[in-house]
Each structure stands twice: as C-alpha cells, then as structure tokens.
Design a protein around this motif. Structure first.
Motif, PDB file in Angstrom:
ATOM      1  N   MET B 370      10.267  -1.518  20.731  1.00  0.00           N
ATOM      2  CA  MET B 370      10.647  -0.135  21.389  1.00  0.00           C
ATOM      3  C   MET B 370      11.636   0.136  20.766  1.00  0.00           C
ATOM      4  SD  MET B 370       7.302   0.427  22.595  1.00  0.00           S
ATOM      5  CE  MET B 370       6.765  -0.826  22.115  1.00  0.00           C
ATOM      6  N   GLU B 371      12.913  -0.581  21.007  1.00  0.00           N
ATOM      7  CA  GLU B 371      14.563   0.454  20.638  1.00  0.00           C
ATOM      8  C   GLU B 371      13.199   1.273  19.322  1.00  0.00           C
ATOM      9  OE1 GLU B 371      17.017   1.612  21.501  1.00  0.00           O
ATOM     10  OE2 GLU B 371      16.597   0.546  23.481  1.00  0.00           O
ATOM     11  N   ALA B 372      13.561   0.012  18.302  1.00  0.00           N
ATOM     12  CA  ALA B 372      13.538   0.933  16.848  1.00  0.00           C
ATOM     13  C   ALA B 372      11.873   1.619  16.672  1.00  0.00           C
ATOM     14  CB  ALA B 372      12.346  -0.937  15.790  1.00  0.00           C
ATOM     15  N   PHE B 373      10.730   1.767  17.554  1.00  0.00           N
ATOM     16  CA  PHE B 373       9.838   2.790  17.861  1.00  0.00           C
ATOM     17  C   PHE B 373      10.798   3.763  17.786  1.00  0.00           C
ATOM     18  CE2 PHE B 373       6.630   4.627  19.567  1.00  0.00           C
ATOM     19  CZ  PHE B 373       5.774   4.752  18.198  1.00  0.00           C
ATOM     20  N   SER B 374      11.622   4.100  18.558  1.00  0.00           N
ATOM     21  CA  SER B 374      12.270   5.111  19.623  1.00  0.00           C
ATOM     22  C   SER B 374      12.346   6.059  18.167  1.00  0.00           C
ATOM     23  CB  SER B 374      13.350   5.696  20.409  1.00  0.00           C
ATOM     24  OG  SER B 374      14.327   4.722  19.983  1.00  0.00           O
ATOM     25  N   LEU B 375      12.763   5.280  16.666  1.00  0.00           N
ATOM     26  CA  LEU B 375      13.498   6.701  15.873  1.00  0.00           C
ATOM     27  C   LEU B 375      11.392   7.211  15.701  1.00  0.00           C
ATOM     28  CD1 LEU B 375      15.512   4.593  13.880  1.00  0.00           C
ATOM     29  CD2 LEU B 375      16.088   5.717  15.368  1.00  0.00           C
ATOM     30  N   LYS B 376      10.836   5.775  15.058  1.00  0.00           N
ATOM     31  CA  LYS B 376       9.516   7.238  14.763  1.00  0.00           C
ATOM     32  C   LYS B 376       8.882   8.210  15.699  1.00  0.00           C
ATOM     33  CE  LYS B 376       7.717   6.733  11.460  1.00  0.00           C
ATOM     34  NZ  LYS B 376       7.590   6.854  10.267  1.00  0.00           N
ATOM     35  N   ALA B 377       9.147   7.530  17.062  1.00  0.00           N
ATOM     36  CA  ALA B 377       8.526   8.720  18.320  1.00  0.00           C
ATOM     37  C   ALA B 377       9.612   9.923  17.743  1.00  0.00           C
ATOM     38  CB  ALA B 377       8.907   8.048  19.628  1.00  0.00           C
ATOM     39  N   ALA B 378      11.278  10.101  17.116  1.00  0.00           N
ATOM     40  CA  ALA B 378      12.017  10.974  17.614  1.00  0.00           C
ATOM     41  C   ALA B 378      11.499  11.507  16.129  1.00  0.00           C
ATOM     42  CB  ALA B 378      13.119  10.811  17.090  1.00  0.00           C
ATOM     43  N   GLN B 379      10.777  11.307  15.084  1.00  0.00           N
ATOM     44  CA  GLN B 379      10.737  11.454  13.412  1.00  0.00           C
ATOM     45  C   GLN B 379       9.078  12.422  14.011  1.00  0.00           C
ATOM     46  OE1 GLN B 379      11.319  10.999   9.916  1.00  0.00           O
ATOM     47  NE2 GLN B 379      12.810  10.891  11.456  1.00  0.00           N
ATOM     48  N   MET B 380       8.278  12.092  15.193  1.00  0.00           N
ATOM     49  CA  MET B 380       7.326  12.661  15.063  1.00  0.00           C
ATOM     50  C   MET B 380       7.334  14.428  16.187  1.00  0.00           C
ATOM     51  SD  MET B 380       4.090  10.414  16.331  1.00  0.00           S
ATOM     52  CE  MET B 380       2.566  11.158  16.392  1.00  0.00           C
TER      53      MET B 380
END
Ligand code: HEM
Ligand code: SF4
Ligand code: SF4
Lengths: 223, 425
Positions: B370-380
C-alpha cells in the motif's frame, strides 16, 4: 637507481604487466563461464538496441540527471560522477606528460590540451570524487553499499590525482624528485590494484551495456 | 551438518551452480553507486535503504565472491565476510519476495546497464531452493500443480464459468477447435474477479472475425513457477498450454489480462523447451490494437469522452518489458480523445502498481504494497485523473484495494471492457 627511477622504470613495467594480464584474465574468466542461447523469437533488433544504449550510455549521459525524470534520482551523484570520470579521462589522455607516457608504451602520440585546462579538469575530478565520497558517508543507501573495497578504491584512485596535482603546483615545498616518485608510486599501485577490484568496471561496463542493449532491443523495448 | 546447515548449503550451491557469464559480469560491474535505489517504488515510498534494488541481490553477490574471486575467498578466510546462514536467508526472503515486484524499473536506471531485476529473479530461485519462499506462494504453487489454478479452482469451476459465459453471450464458445488461429488463455484472477472478461473477449474475437478457441486443458496462464523461481514447475505449467497449442495447431496464443503469464509464454517458454516454439504469443492489448489498425474492429469515437479524466497505467510485464506501449494509447485516443491523459511517468518509466511479482498474494506484505501504491495514487493526482485503465488483472486488483485503502473516489477499468463497450458489433 633511486626511488623515482625504480617507480618509473621496472616497477611501472611490472605494474603495467599485472594490469594487462589481470584484466585479460578477468575478461576471459567471465566470458568463458558461458552464455545461454535465447530461443525466444525477437520482437526488435538486438543490434539496434546495443547502438541505442551506447549512444545513451556513453557521451556521459549516464552521468547526467535525470534519465528517469520524476524520480529523486540523486542529481548530485550523477553530476559528481560525470565530473570525476570526465576529468579523469581528460587528465589521463590529454595532458602532455601522460601522452608522453602513453607514447613510450604505444609508440605514437596525439595532440594535447594546454596545462591550465588540464589543471582545471584535475581539480574538477577531485571535487567530483570528494562529493561522491561524501555521499557514501552521508546517505543511508551510500553507507549501506560502501564497504572496505569501496574505500580502498576511492583512496587508490584519489592519490595519483592528488600527487599529480601537488607535483604540478610544487606544493608543500617538497623536492620535485620526491613528489614525482610518490606520484609514480601511486600510479603503479593503481595499475596493480585495478584487476583485483571493482575499478575493473571500466571493462565489465562494456559487457553489461552490450547485454543490456541486446536484451531490451530484442524485446522490442527502448533500452 | 545440521538440517539448517544443509539447507543453507543447498541455497549456496544453487547460487554457485547458476552463475554464468551473464550473472558474473553484472555482479562485477556494479560500482555500488546506489542510483538504483531511486528507481524502486519500495525504496522511494519508505526510504528504507534495504529496499535498494542491488541490495536485494546481496546474497548472490556474496555467494559469487566467496566462491569465484580471490579477494572474496580471502575476505571470508579472515572474517571480513561470513558465509550465508539461515538468518541471512530468512532476511532476504522478506526483501526479495515482499519488497520486490520484479518490475524491472531499476534495470533501466542503472548506469552500468545491469539487469538488477533479472538478478533478483535468480535470488528468488535460490531462496526457493532453500525452502525460504513465503508459505502462501508455496501453497499456491501446490494448488496450481494439483488442481490447475493457484487458488485451487479446478476444471469443474472453469467449465462452469465457460458455461456461464455461453449463457451471457447466448451462443456457444469455441472449445478445442483444431486449426483455429488463436488459442485464448485466461487466468484465475478473471475467473474470480473479472468474470465479464470472458464475455467481452469472446465478443471482441467474434466481431473481429477471428478464428479462435478456448481449451479447458490450457485454461490458466498463471505460472507460479515464474513467481517463485522454480524452473521445473515453470516448465510443467507452461507445458500444459504449449502442448494444447501444438495439438490444435494454432498460430498464436493470446494471453488475456496477465503480465507474468504473458512474458513466461513469450520469452521463458522457448528457453525452457530449448527450441523456438512454432507459435506467437500475443497479449490481448496488442491483439486489440492490431484489430483496430486492420479495420477489423470498429470503435465508437469519443465514446468515453465525458467529465471524467482517464489515465493509463502501464503494467511492468506487458508494457515495460513487453513493449506493448502504443496499442492501448491508440485505442484510448480513439474512444476517449479528450478524457485521456498520460501520467507524468509513463511507458517504460511508469511506476509499478506495487502488487506484482506475487507480492499481492502475500498477506504480510499488505502494508508495504500500500505504501508503494501511494506513489501511483500521487501520479494520478498530479494529472487530476479520476479514473484509471489498465490491461492486467493483478494491477486492477491492486488499484481497487489501493483506492479503498486510501479512500480514493474513482473507477478502475480494464481496457478490454472499455473496448467491448465502445465496439460496434
Ligand atoms: C568506460 C569507462 C568507465 C565507465 C563507463 C565508468 C562508469 C562508472 C559509473 C557509472 C560509476 C558509478 C556512478 C558514479 O558514482 O558516478 C562509476 C564509479 C566509479 N568509477 Fe568509473 N567508469 C569508467 C572508468 C573508470 C576508470 C578508468 C576509473 C579509475 C581508474 C574509474 C573509477 C571509478 C571509481 C573509483 C568509482 C566510484 C566512485 C565512488 O562513488 O566512490 N572508473 N564508474
Ligand atoms: S545503479 Fe547499478 S551500479 Fe549503481 S549500485 Fe545499483 S546496480 Fe550497482
Ligand atoms: S524490480 Fe522493481 S520492485 Fe524490484 S527492486 Fe527493481 S525497481 Fe524495486
């Protein structure tokens, strides 16, 4: 024979021999371990991938940020790495005294840069090295990846640069002969050290870059 | 030797046996500069130096140096380096299985051109040889070998899904058709979570006039052997599909929404069997792109243009190392020309969703992924995207869970379902 003559003469020749034989040994040892054939059908050209990766990888692009924009990517490490290597190559190949040394080994020479330029590049190189070392000490990733070998490499590469600098500027009021002898000693030691250490990356670089370009070129991806 | 010592020795032997010129040159080329750290979503999102990609290869490097180099032998002899022990193996099992999605982003960043992710694959294999693989992944492997799918879904369950698909379609699905051009292979993720993909893909195939077939004997493209790094398992599982493809004489295998299944069949399979197999392996994204380019599939222009902003997530195995960058973009530029926006990091630079490489299956890895996913969410967020579309089921599930975890409003879509909706039949 005094120390200077010894370090410039027989010791230098021995060092050169160790360097050449050592590097040939390292190269053959790796290559002879054997490559696996890739049976998967190519989607793109491996050769084109190799060319692309060198165009990107040489020309000092590996040292220029940001190859992958948006990552934090330590621009300082890139720039300092570029400063260090560029400075080093210029000093080794384009300064008159070094070209003369090459001429005595290879039998032919080439045009060189005026000394003040060389001086600048040498300074740039050393500053680059100091930044790289600071990064190794300061950043947690740098600390974790830095062992005894990395420290030794740094010292062994830094000393010839430093002693050459001292030699050129006649610093510390030491007799010219003494500093010259020290410079030659550090150079000999560098040559001997390279095949035993990761500084041999100047050779493995060409293996890994070629592999990288071929692999991704074949997959049909920009390497 | 004690039992644990024997296991450690097994891992070590495995590492040593598997060193060839490719591995050796890469291990020797690394200058320990640490630049690869900034490629890895696990390092970037947590700042934990141990998530530096090349650090995940440390066991292999130590095994190599201790066995192949003079200095390495010397260092071990005088106690500067110690032999790999049980503790090391347990530690790196966490780093290599939970904190790496084998997304290959680092392999593009290393200034020396080292394929770090490739080396991590070798470390995973060694860890599996030492029985240190996460238990969940081993259970899934056992399931797939015995029942066909890693979640334990068996033939009857798949047959029921196909039957359901036929009811939805109102016509029968082509099964084991000899001489068909394309053999379509799904995965259990679609069977369980994206059931409609079956119907969508059947409609797309039919609309394009493709001669295609399904087979219950070649039903799941998932390959646990790839995930855990066990060549024998990998071969056994790939063989199920390859055998049927041979038998039916198809020209190509179409892998639907599965990244690692796609690269396993497209790249690894040929090498596992030691020959170039006589059929292409094509990802559904690529196939849909081809259909559109060839005029076999007509899409309603601007069908998805509305107040939403849709972005595309490049999957590691399908795009970064599969090279299928253009097809999804061509399609999105047709069906959502004004709603479609690129993320700032796209194509080979795209961040992994954080759930690939088996990580999403490991319960202990939840917080980290989920930590790692936060980068993807930030990209969006950076490009104000509300919705995101992709062509990998595993990424889709990771996005769905990530959206829930971070309470993000928005839709996670599959490219296949969008095409099926926008298609003129
Ligand atoms: C084709 C030639 C070469 C290439 C492509 C190359 C490439 C690199 C790269 C990519 C790094 C890591 C990035 C960085 O820290 O800047 C590095 C580090 C280093 N290189 Fe080179 N290099 C080459 C030749 C040499 C030579 C000839 C020497 C010395 C005689 C050398 C000494 C070093 C040292 C000491 C480091 C580590 C610096 C540190 O971080 O402490 N390199 N090299
Ligand atoms: S970026 Fe490449 S050379 Fe630098 S530490 Fe990572 S693997 Fe080694
Ligand atoms: S493959 Fe991806 S997840 Fe694994 S170390 Fe490299 S960047 Fe990180």
């Amino acid at each position: 024979m005094d120390w200077l003559e010894f370090f410039r003469g027989p010791m230098f020749q021995i060092a050169l021999l160790v360097f050449i034989l050592g590097m040939v040994y390292r190269f053959l040892r790796i290559v002879l371990m054997g490559w696996k054939k890739d049976y998967s059908p190519p989607r793109g050209s491996a050769a084109a991938g190799v060319v692309k990766t060198y165009v990107k990888g040489l020309g000092f692009l590996p040292f220029l940020p940001p190859k992958f924009p948006g990552t934090r990517h330590r621009p300082l490490t890139y720039i300092a790495g570029g400063m260090f290597h560029l400075g080093l190559f210029v000093v080794i190949f384009l300064s008159t005294p070094h070209m003369e040394a090459w001429r005595s080994v290879l039998g032919f020479g080439w045009p060189t840069l005026p000394t003040p330029f060389i001086d600048g590049f040498a300074a740039m190189s050393m500053i680059g090295m100091i930044i790289l070392l600071s990064n190794r000490i300061v950043s947690p990733v740098g600390r974790m990846l830095t062992g005894l070998g990395e420290w030794l490499n740094w010292i062994v590469v830094f000393l010839p640069l430093l002693s050459g600098w001292v030699l050129y500027h006649h610093l510390f009021g030491m007799p010219y002969q003494t500093i010259f002898a020290i410079h030659m000693f550090t150079v000999d030691w560098l040559l001997i050290w390279i095949p035993f250490s990761r500084i041999s990356h100047f050779m493995t670089y060409f293996i890994t870059r070629t592999m990288h370009g071929a692999k991704f070129g074949r997959l049909g991806v920009e390497p | 030797m004690s039992a644990t010592e024997i296991i450690d020795q097994q891992a070590l032997n495995f590492f040593v046996k598997n060193v060839g010129a490719e591995v050796a040159s890469q291990l020797e080329a690394c200058t320990r500069c640490g630049l690869c750290a900034d490629a890895c979503h696990f390092y970037i999102s947590t700042g934990n130096p141990e998530y530096t990609p090349i650090w995940k290869v440390e066991l292999l490097r130590r095994a190599y140096e201790q066995n192949y180099t003079i200095l390495g032998k010397l260092k071990t002899a005088i106690g500067l380096d110690k032999r790999i022990d049980t503790e090391d193996i347990a530690h790196w099992a966490v780093l290599d299985f939970q904190a790496c999605t084998v997304c290959k982003r680092c392999s593009f960043v290393c200034p020396m051109g080292i394929d770090i992710a490739g080396l991590i694959g070798k470390v995973r294999a060694g860890l599996t040889a030492a029985h240190a693989t996460p238990p969940k992944l081993m259970a899934m492997t056992k399931n797939q070998l015995e029942k066909g799918s890693p979640d334990g879904s068996d033939e009857a369950k798949w047959a029921a899904w196909f039957k359901w698909g036929e009811e939805q379609l109102g016509k029968s699905l082509p099964m084991d058709v000899k001489g068909a051009d394309s053999l379509v292979v799904f995965t259990m993720l679609e069977l369980n979570s994206f059931r409609n993909n079956l119907v969508h893909i059947a409609r797309i195939m039919n609309a394009a006039g493709e001669k295609w077939t399904l087979s219950l004997r070649a039903r799941d493209a998932f390959n646990m052997g790839t995930v855990i790094g066990d060549g024998a398992v990998q071969k056994k599982l790939a063989e199920r599909i390859v055998k049927v493809a041979h038998e039916l004489g198809v020209k190509r295998i179409i892998v639907t929404e599965c990244g690692h299944g796609y690269v396993t069949l497209r790249q690894a399979a040929h090498n596992l069997f030691g020959e170039t197999l006589p059929f292409d392996v094509v990802h559904i994204t690529e196939l849909m792109g081809d259909f559109v380019r060839q005029g076999r599939l007509k899409l309603r222009k601007g069908y998805f243009d509305n107040e939403h902003r849709i972005t595309y997530h490049d999957a590691c195995k399908i795009q970064r190392i599969g090279g299928n960058f253009d097809s999804p973009r061509e399609i999105l530029n047709l069906i959502a020309p004004s709603s479609f926006v690129e993320m700032n990091l796209n194509r080979e630079q795209s961040f992994c969703c954080g759930g690939g490489g088996g990580v999403r299956a490991i319960p202990e890895a939840y917080d980290l992924r989920m930590e790692a996913f936060s980068l993807k969410a930030a990209q969006m967020r950076e490009v104000d995207a509300t919705d995101v579309v992709m062509s990998c089921s595993n990424c889709r599930l990771q996005f769905k869970e990530g959206f829930e975890h971070f309470r993000i409003q928005g839709e996670v879509k599959g490219l296949v379902e969008m095409v099926a909706e926008a298609m003129i039949e």
